[in-house]
Motif scaffolding. Structure first.
Motif, PDB file in Angstrom:
ATOM      1  N   MET A 396     -21.551  -5.288  -9.816  1.00 20.99           N
ATOM      2  CA  MET A 396     -21.463  -3.801  -9.914  1.00 20.99           C
ATOM      3  C   MET A 396     -20.015  -3.552  -9.965  1.00 20.99           C
ATOM      4  O   MET A 396     -19.224  -3.955  -9.707  1.00 20.99           O
ATOM      5  N   PRO A 397     -19.692  -2.477 -10.902  1.00 15.70           N
ATOM      6  CA  PRO A 397     -18.307  -2.050 -11.209  1.00 15.70           C
ATOM      7  C   PRO A 397     -17.616  -1.220 -10.152  1.00 15.70           C
ATOM      8  O   PRO A 397     -18.289  -0.787  -9.079  1.00 15.70           O
ATOM      9  N   SER A 398     -16.260  -1.436  -9.845  1.00 11.89           N
ATOM     10  CA  SER A 398     -15.375  -1.024  -8.740  1.00 11.89           C
ATOM     11  C   SER A 398     -14.254  -0.235  -9.686  1.00 11.89           C
ATOM     12  O   SER A 398     -13.574  -0.973 -10.125  1.00 11.89           O
ATOM     13  N   PRO A 399     -14.224   0.942  -9.482  1.00 10.28           N
ATOM     14  CA  PRO A 399     -12.897   1.569 -10.130  1.00 10.28           C
ATOM     15  C   PRO A 399     -11.664   1.182  -9.264  1.00 10.28           C
ATOM     16  O   PRO A 399     -11.808   0.898  -8.097  1.00 10.28           O
ATOM     17  N   SER A 400     -10.467   1.427  -9.941  1.00  5.76           N
ATOM     18  CA  SER A 400      -9.118   0.699  -9.406  1.00  5.76           C
ATOM     19  C   SER A 400      -8.672   1.896  -8.650  1.00  5.76           C
ATOM     20  O   SER A 400      -8.808   2.984  -8.855  1.00  5.76           O
ATOM     21  N   ARG A 401      -7.764   1.767  -7.848  1.00  2.00           N
ATOM     22  CA  ARG A 401      -6.845   2.640  -7.287  1.00  2.00           C
ATOM     23  C   ARG A 401      -6.029   3.561  -8.110  1.00  2.00           C
ATOM     24  O   ARG A 401      -5.557   2.819  -9.170  1.00  2.00           O
ATOM     25  N   LEU A 402      -5.837   4.754  -7.900  1.00  2.00           N
ATOM     26  CA  LEU A 402      -4.957   5.371  -8.704  1.00  2.00           C
ATOM     27  C   LEU A 402      -3.450   5.744  -8.344  1.00  2.00           C
ATOM     28  O   LEU A 402      -2.484   5.673  -9.300  1.00  2.00           O
ATOM     29  N   GLU A 403      -3.115   5.194  -7.006  1.00  2.00           N
ATOM     30  CA  GLU A 403      -1.710   4.953  -6.778  1.00  2.00           C
ATOM     31  C   GLU A 403      -1.140   3.975  -7.313  1.00  2.00           C
ATOM     32  O   GLU A 403      -1.530   2.746  -7.225  1.00  2.00           O
ATOM     33  N   PRO A 404      -0.010   3.893  -7.884  1.00  2.00           N
ATOM     34  CA  PRO A 404       0.817   2.881  -8.495  1.00  2.00           C
ATOM     35  C   PRO A 404       1.392   1.720  -7.466  1.00  2.00           C
ATOM     36  O   PRO A 404       1.632   2.218  -6.500  1.00  2.00           O
ATOM     37  N   ASP A 405       1.577   0.695  -7.964  1.00  2.00           N
ATOM     38  CA  ASP A 405       1.979  -0.301  -7.044  1.00  2.00           C
ATOM     39  C   ASP A 405       3.434  -0.707  -7.497  1.00  2.00           C
ATOM     40  O   ASP A 405       3.951  -1.885  -7.148  1.00  2.00           O
ATOM     41  N   ARG A 406       4.019  -0.073  -8.305  1.00  2.00           N
ATOM     42  CA  ARG A 406       5.407  -0.572  -9.004  1.00  2.00           C
ATOM     43  C   ARG A 406       6.555  -1.007  -8.248  1.00  2.00           C
ATOM     44  O   ARG A 406       7.019  -2.042  -8.247  1.00  2.00           O
ATOM     45  N   GLU A 407       6.831   0.090  -7.065  1.00  2.00           N
ATOM     46  CA  GLU A 407       7.890  -0.463  -6.465  1.00  2.00           C
ATOM     47  C   GLU A 407       7.819  -1.718  -5.372  1.00  2.00           C
ATOM     48  O   GLU A 407       8.624  -2.515  -5.400  1.00  2.00           O
ATOM     49  N   ARG A 408       6.475  -1.865  -4.789  1.00  2.00           N
ATOM     50  CA  ARG A 408       6.545  -2.899  -3.984  1.00  2.00           C
ATOM     51  C   ARG A 408       6.176  -4.191  -4.747  1.00  2.00           C
ATOM     52  O   ARG A 408       6.488  -5.444  -4.410  1.00  2.00           O
ATOM     53  N   THR A 409       5.411  -3.894  -6.048  1.00  2.00           N
ATOM     54  CA  THR A 409       5.447  -5.007  -6.811  1.00  2.00           C
ATOM     55  C   THR A 409       6.920  -5.795  -7.249  1.00  2.00           C
ATOM     56  O   THR A 409       6.898  -6.918  -7.273  1.00  2.00           O
ATOM     57  N   ASP A 410       7.777  -4.702  -7.578  1.00  2.00           N
ATOM     58  CA  ASP A 410       9.023  -5.304  -7.828  1.00  2.00           C
ATOM     59  C   ASP A 410       9.735  -6.149  -6.829  1.00  2.00           C
ATOM     60  O   ASP A 410      10.537  -7.072  -6.880  1.00  2.00           O
ATOM     61  N   ASP A 411       9.749  -5.571  -5.441  1.00  2.00           N
ATOM     62  CA  ASP A 411      10.199  -6.266  -4.461  1.00  2.00           C
ATOM     63  C   ASP A 411       9.654  -7.717  -4.374  1.00  2.00           C
ATOM     64  O   ASP A 411      10.475  -8.691  -3.987  1.00  2.00           O
ATOM     65  N   LEU A 412       8.270  -7.762  -4.594  1.00  2.00           N
ATOM     66  CA  LEU A 412       7.722  -9.147  -4.495  1.00  2.00           C
ATOM     67  C   LEU A 412       7.793 -10.004  -5.531  1.00  2.00           C
ATOM     68  O   LEU A 412       8.137 -11.220  -5.407  1.00  2.00           O
TER      69      LEU A 412
END
Length: 538
Positions: A396-412
């Motif tokens: 079954m499909p599941s929509p992605s979250r709308l809030e971006p991950d950019r700042e935390r992704t850059d830290d990781l």
């Protein structure tokens, strides 16, 4: 059971109701009797159609797959076929029309034939052609049709709940699926790439003149005697690289047209590059990150390792987990209950969305009938974990979250570069959007540490404009040009920032062959489709 009236009975019902109203106004018994008889005839046809379909379903009007399995691994963009049949065990002829598949937009489906008649006790063979558009586990929940009759004025929509799940891997899976699985190829050594370095080996590279410092054991005495001068034997030394691919799988990269989003292109490109490296004999590893480490696989070699890499790409980049999906628990309960009612109506009769605990227990029981063994998703509690696993197991499909991950992704990303530097790979390829000025300044420290450890670092950019859907209108053209200029300007700044800290740009070539055996390698960087920046002062 719902019955749909065709155009003639609808028209007759309207005429009968109008005649009944006219008879009441004019007090004409004959008009009222005629209208009432017409309505009674339509009601009788309705009851007869319902009884006929009920008898057919009880006798055995069903859809069956001709395959023992209920899931299949396929490559994205690859066409595959399923065989099914409609069986009519009743004593009446059953006609149907508008045969269609019940599935999401992730699968392109065609069914042949889409209409026909099934004789009493007979069966009709069906061919379902499937072409996946995006990676992940996508389900074909069953077939739906309209039961018709030459003289019956009603159509009956029927659904056959018979789930099938496709595990869609990147396009490079086409190479592993068609590679040899045994014979002489398994006893042979893996593919090797010769480097430009010299060293002790049995493979001759060249004969050159003697230079001071060359060891005397490398002198080719017979060749030197024939030519009258000292010649030294240079051998080729076989070398294998250890490659790490660091993929940024932030949820905002799924934005765009289905199958053409930035992350869709990035997954196919990384898969193709890993397949090429493994064919050359390199050891290849993969790390997928977002706000956390989504998946990691240490470097390895061989076709089996490539299969594990492709499975990791498919599973780790999905949006089934609670921190990557926009579905809350209430929406999960509603979706699970809606799907379970079609799969097992009797078991769902006493359940409602007001009792999520009971729905979760029902979902746990129905997991035994799931066609796909989905990995356990991440969720804050056991109840929500079962609900998310149910959706994944049935595709079954599941929509992605709308809030971006950019700042935390850059830290990781910075922390991951430092951790990978400890393993001393030969090369690190970062697959992510081009960095901002602030991120580029922070990249200087990990890039320097990798350089001191003699690790070659390259950046494979993800184009954020890919898959962007813009309306075809004058306003849409203005918006497209503005976004293109902004993206091109950001790309230039990111490239300059990477050059200052010594990180090279990695741009894969576009694959020339479009055959299924050759994995496609889409270009990720800004291409000619983006408008050029206007000149200063223009």
């Amino acid at each position: 059971m719902q019955l749909i009236a065709t155009y003639p009975p609808r028209l007759l019902a309207i005429v009968a109701l109008a005649g009944l109203g006219l008879g009441l106004l004019t007090r004409q018994p004959l008009v009222m009797a005629w209208s009432g008889a017409l309505l009674l005839g339509i009601a009788g046809q309705h009851a007869a159609a319902r009884a006929r379909i009920t008898r057919a379903r009880i006798a055995g009007f069903e859809m069956l797959w001709k395959h023992s399995e209920r899931s299949r691994q396929v490559a994205r963009g690859e066409t595959t076929e399923l065989s099914a049949e409609l069986r009519n065990r009743s004593s009446e002829v059953i006609g149907f029309s508008d045969l269609r598949a019940v599935a999401g937009d992730e699968l392109e489906l065609t069914i042949d034939p889409s209409a026909g008649c099934i004789p009493p006790g007979g069966a009709l063979a069906l061919t379902v052609t499937v072409r996946p558009r995006s990676v992940g586990a996508h389900g074909l929940q069953g077939l739906s049709l309209e039961v018709t009759h030459p003289i019956a004025p009603f159509e009956v929509p029927l659904n056959f709940a018979n789930p099938w799940v496709f595990e869609v891997l990147p396009a490079a899976h086409a190479w592993t699926a068609r590679s040899a699985a045994g014979g002489r190829g398994r006893r042979a050594a893996p593919a090797r790439r010769s480097s430009s370095l010299t060293g002790d080996s049995s493979e001759l590279r060249e004969l050159r003149e003697y230079r001071p410092g060359d060891p005397l054991r490398k002198v080719a005495w017979k060749s030197s005697a024939r030519r009258g001068k000292l010649l030294v034997r240079d051998d080729e030394r076989e070398e294998r690289e250890t490659l790490w691919y660091l993929l940024d799988a932030s949820v905002e990269l799924w934005a765009g047209a289905l199958g053409d989003s930035p992350l869709d292109r990035a997954i196919d490109t990384v898969a193709s590059l890993m397949a090429r490296g493994l064919r050359a004999g390199d050891r290849v590893g993969l790390l997928v990150i977002s706000t956390r480490r989504l998946g990691e696989l240490a470097p390895g070699v061989g076709p089996a390792h490539l299969s594990r890499l492709l499975s990791l790409l498919t599973e780790s980049t999905g949006v089934r987990d609670a921190d990557r999906s926009s579905l809350d628990e209430q929406q999960l309960v509603a979706r699970v209950l809606e799907h379970a009612r079609v799969l097992d109506p009797a078991a769902c009769a006493a359940h409602s969305v007001k009792h999520p605990e009971r729905v979760a227990e029902l979902a746990y029981q129905l997991l035994e009938r799931a066609p796909y063994n989905a990995p356990l998703p991440l969720a804050p509690n056991a109840r929500e974990r079962v609900l998310r696993q149910y959706l994944a197991a049935f595709g079954m499909p599941s929509p992605s979250r709308l809030e971006p991950d950019r700042e935390r992704t850059d830290d990781l990303l910075l922390k991951s570069m430092l951790s990978l530097a400890e393993s001393r790979p030969s090369r690190l390829v970062i697959v992510s959007p081009l960095p901002s000025t602030a991120l580029a300044a922070r990249l200087k420290e990990p890039a320097g540490r990798l350089a001191r450890r003699r690790v070659a670092v390259s950046w494979l950019p993800i184009e954020l404009m890919s898959g962007l859907e813009v309306p075809d209108s004058p306003t849409g053209a203005v918006v497209r040009d503005a976004l293109g200029w902004r993206s091109a300007h950001a790309a230039r700044r990111g490239l300059l920032a990477l050059q200052r800290i010594g990180i090279k740009l990695d741009q894969p070539r576009r694959a020339a062959s479009h055959s299924p055996t050759a994995p496609q390698e889409p270009v990720l960087a800004a291409d000619s489709a983006a408008p050029s920046l206007p000149a200063k002062g223009a």
